[in-house]
Design an enzyme around this catalytic site. Sequence first.
Site, PDB file in Angstrom:
ATOM      1  N   TYR A 140       6.089   0.884  -1.194  1.00 26.78           N
ATOM      2  CA  TYR A 140       6.464  -0.271  -1.333  1.00 26.78           C
ATOM      3  C   TYR A 140       7.929  -0.430  -1.011  1.00 26.78           C
ATOM      4  CZ  TYR A 140       2.455  -3.418  -2.811  1.00 26.78           C
ATOM      5  OH  TYR A 140       1.383  -3.962  -3.163  1.00 26.78           O
ATOM      6  N   LYS A 190      -4.701  10.963  -2.926  1.00 25.16           N
ATOM      7  CA  LYS A 190      -5.071  11.220  -1.912  1.00 25.16           C
ATOM      8  C   LYS A 190      -4.649  12.651  -1.399  1.00 25.16           C
ATOM      9  CE  LYS A 190      -7.713  10.045   1.941  1.00 25.16           C
ATOM     10  NZ  LYS A 190      -9.200  10.113   1.990  1.00 25.16           N
ATOM     11  N   ASP A 222     -10.363   6.847  -2.049  1.00 29.01           N
ATOM     12  CA  ASP A 222     -11.548   6.259  -1.429  1.00 29.01           C
ATOM     13  C   ASP A 222     -12.719   6.495  -2.203  1.00 29.01           C
ATOM     14  OD1 ASP A 222     -11.291   9.155  -1.019  1.00 29.01           O
ATOM     15  OD2 ASP A 222     -12.319   9.130   0.957  1.00 29.01           O
ATOM     16  N   ASP A 246      -2.128  -1.373  -6.454  1.00 30.08           N
ATOM     17  CA  ASP A 246      -2.546  -2.931  -5.890  1.00 30.08           C
ATOM     18  C   ASP A 246      -3.960  -3.002  -5.267  1.00 30.08           C
ATOM     19  OD1 ASP A 246      -1.484  -5.509  -4.930  1.00 30.08           O
ATOM     20  OD2 ASP A 246      -1.444  -4.845  -3.029  1.00 30.08           O
ATOM     21  N   ASP A 250      -7.427  -5.145  -7.730  1.00 29.20           N
ATOM     22  CA  ASP A 250      -7.814  -6.484  -7.139  1.00 29.20           C
ATOM     23  C   ASP A 250      -9.316  -6.131  -7.431  1.00 29.20           C
ATOM     24  OD1 ASP A 250      -5.329  -7.696  -6.627  1.00 29.20           O
ATOM     25  OD2 ASP A 250      -6.503  -8.410  -4.869  1.00 29.20           O
TER      26      ASP A 250
HETATM   27  C1  IPM Z   1       0.398  -7.925  -6.865  1.00 34.47           C
HETATM   28  C2  IPM Z   1       0.773  -8.614  -5.736  1.00 34.47           C
HETATM   29  C3  IPM Z   1       2.218  -8.456  -5.150  1.00 34.47           C
HETATM   30  C4  IPM Z   1       2.062  -6.883  -5.148  1.00 34.47           C
HETATM   31  C5  IPM Z   1       2.733  -9.133  -3.952  1.00 34.47           C
HETATM   32  C6  IPM Z   1       2.646 -10.467  -4.290  1.00 34.47           C
HETATM   33  C7  IPM Z   1       4.032  -8.492  -3.774  1.00 34.47           C
HETATM   34  O1  IPM Z   1      -0.196  -8.587  -4.815  1.00 34.47           O
HETATM   35  O2  IPM Z   1       1.177  -8.151  -8.011  1.00 34.47           O
HETATM   36  O3  IPM Z   1      -0.607  -7.100  -7.065  1.00 34.47           O
HETATM   37  O4  IPM Z   1       1.603  -6.462  -3.923  1.00 34.47           O
HETATM   38  O5  IPM Z   1       2.485  -5.880  -6.055  1.00 34.47           O
HETATM   39 MN    MN Z   2      -1.928  -7.241  -5.426  1.00 35.81          MN
END
Ligand code: IPM
Ligand code: MN
Length: 359
Positions: A140, A190, A222, A246, A250
């Site tokens: 990042y 990884k 993975d 990240d 999710d």
């Molecule tokens: C998160 C989001 C952010 C990230 C974006 C909006 C920059 O996806 O907080 O998970 O990638 O960290």
């Molecule tokens: Mn995110």
Amino acid sequence: MKKIAIFAGDGIGPEIVAAARQVLDAVDQAAHLGLHCTEGLVGGAALDASDDPLPVASLQLAMAADAVILGAVGGPRWDAYPPAKRPEQGLLRLRKGLDLYANLRPAQIFPQLLDASPLRPELVRDVDILVVRELTGDIYFGQPRGLEVVDGKRRGFNTMVYDEDEIRRIAHVAFRAAQGRRKQLCSVDKANVLETTRLWREVVTEVARDYPDVQLSHMYVDNAAMQLIRAPAQFDVLLTGNMFGDILSDEASQLTGSIGMLPSASLGEGRAMYEPIHGSAPDIAGQDKANPLATILSVAMMLRHSFHAESWAQRVEAAVQRVLDQGLRTADIAAPGASVIGTKAMGAAVVNALSLKDQ
Ligand code: IPM
Ligand code: MN
């Protein structure tokens, strides 16, 4: 007095933050926390106002605050902006500027929502995962990065990089978190391919010596992605770098049925920001449809981590449980055909469920 900087941001941000603010104000009044909230601009909202996704005034506001609450940033309106001027850069610069290296993302099952999970209830019933995601390093922020044209061909490049100090400090956060839970830490890497994460595995293993009571395991990313679907209840604390965290957070959110339920805390030395893990959902923005519970639960995390008001954090969390028990649902967590309520009504329902009148 405790200073809170509030950045509603874009899309559904202003609506979910307004709902969370009602809960926060109600708690403040009842608990006499002496909170002082100031609003600032970040993301697309800041770009529109000042051509900068994180104006100096916003960073200063955040730096001066005891805690920051953020809604969400981004949206299609700013998609064509160059990388440095995307709304997301406002959020990333805020995280970096405040040195918020430790991102805590709990993925807990709400029993009332078991049927909202795309996985079978028996797979997710016992899920209680804390993702500890490093937040200020990795690909990042690594340099060099960019877009260029070489011999007439377009090229994009980024750098995945961690030094041992960055790994060590997030590892300590994860081990301490594991000590307060089921004492199992799974570090994700990884290491079979990437040197950065080979160092990650080495340093995490070194840090483990300070925590003999925590059981450490390592898993390739993975495999971790697969195990999260195959047998998610095996995980207690998952320690990840910025990029893997990240993605996996999710994924973990889906176990719980909706990304609209998951809060987060981003912690540094003495600074902190609280935000839902979901995005700005531009498709439903401004329609009173968004689920404010992730932001409200982020307020609970703020009460816990920044203001040491554990009992109030628990009361907010219990109020959320109560509205779910009452069957109240925003669209994202409603069973097909069930009746739904809007963002405002959900916020008001949580305030109600706090039952502050009996104080
Ligand atoms: C998160 C989001 C952010 C990230 C974006 C909006 C920059 O996806 O907080 O998970 O990638 O960290
Ligand atoms: Mn995110």
